[in-house]
Write an enzyme that holds these catalytic residues in place. Sequence first.
Site, PDB file in Angstrom:
ATOM      1  CB  CYS A 163     -16.167 -19.622  31.010  1.00 52.43           C
ATOM      2  SG  CYS A 163     -17.753 -19.284  30.208  1.00 52.43           S
ATOM      3  CG  HIS A 188     -14.422 -15.578  30.754  1.00 51.33           C
ATOM      4  ND1 HIS A 188     -14.586 -15.910  32.066  1.00 51.33           N
ATOM      5  CD2 HIS A 188     -15.640 -15.727  30.180  1.00 51.33           C
ATOM      6  CE1 HIS A 188     -15.865 -16.218  32.278  1.00 51.33           C
ATOM      7  NE2 HIS A 188     -16.521 -16.128  31.149  1.00 51.33           N
ATOM      8  NE  ARG A 248     -15.964 -13.583  36.593  1.00 50.24           N
ATOM      9  CZ  ARG A 248     -15.689 -14.853  36.857  1.00 50.24           C
ATOM     10  NH1 ARG A 248     -14.879 -15.154  37.845  1.00 50.24           N
ATOM     11  NH2 ARG A 248     -16.232 -15.819  36.126  1.00 50.24           N
ATOM     12  CB  CYS A 282     -18.531 -14.980  28.246  1.00 53.34           C
ATOM     13  SG  CYS A 282     -19.554 -15.857  29.460  1.00 53.34           S
ATOM     14  CG  ASP A 321     -18.125 -13.843  33.808  1.00 51.35           C
ATOM     15  OD1 ASP A 321     -17.820 -12.827  34.462  1.00 51.35           O
ATOM     16  OD2 ASP A 321     -17.997 -15.000  34.259  1.00 51.35           O
TER      17      ASP A 321
HETATM   18 CO    CO Z   1     -18.252 -17.142  30.714  1.00 42.39          CO
END
Ligand code: CO
Length: 206
Positions: A101, A98, A46, A42, A44
């Site tokens: 998400c 994750h 993090r 992803c 993302d």
């Molecule tokens: Co995500």
Amino acid sequence: MNGTDQLLANNRAWRDRMERERPDFFRSLALQQNPRFLWIGCADSRVPANQITGLDPGQVFVHRNVANLVVHTDLNCLAVLDYAVNVLGVQDIIVCGHYACGGVTAALQPGSGRVVDHWIRHVRDIARFYRLELERLPDAAARVRRLCELNVAVQVVHVRESPVLQAAAGRSVRVHGWIYDVADGLLRDLAPEIQALRAFEPSHRL
Ligand code: CO
């Protein structure tokens, strides 16, 4: 120092430290990349692939998008997959989702009318396919967690069923599905969940 100037300063400090600690590091990377792993994750912020797996530059080829999707018509992802398997010769492909998400969470909520909704539609389709299982869960948080896992499992199937992997069948490229918990920093292998979904793979239905 403004935000991006700090990044450039960080880079120089990192480069200088690497040069001191591993004098040949950049010289050898300049000659070629030889990653063993392909990471599909992803976007993302993090979930940075190298950092959470302890890998150096040069060790993992990375493709990231919102909700770590492998869409059959996504030329971007398919080009990465083809290059990783057929040119770089990666041995392991890791699809990593994750918990928490945003893309998966959005797929269980009404549409926002944004462009990203079109992309998230792929996750909505998974939610619809597994609606009965998701509805049995006690609350919205549990449904998001489970859909994060199901999404990874489905994307693993998409990688395995892709023409690239089908053509590379004799070369034992392994495809893994993992999930990362942003709350504790731990990765978990979803092999049992993926095994349970095997009956849904198109090649098994034929
Ligand atoms: Co995500």
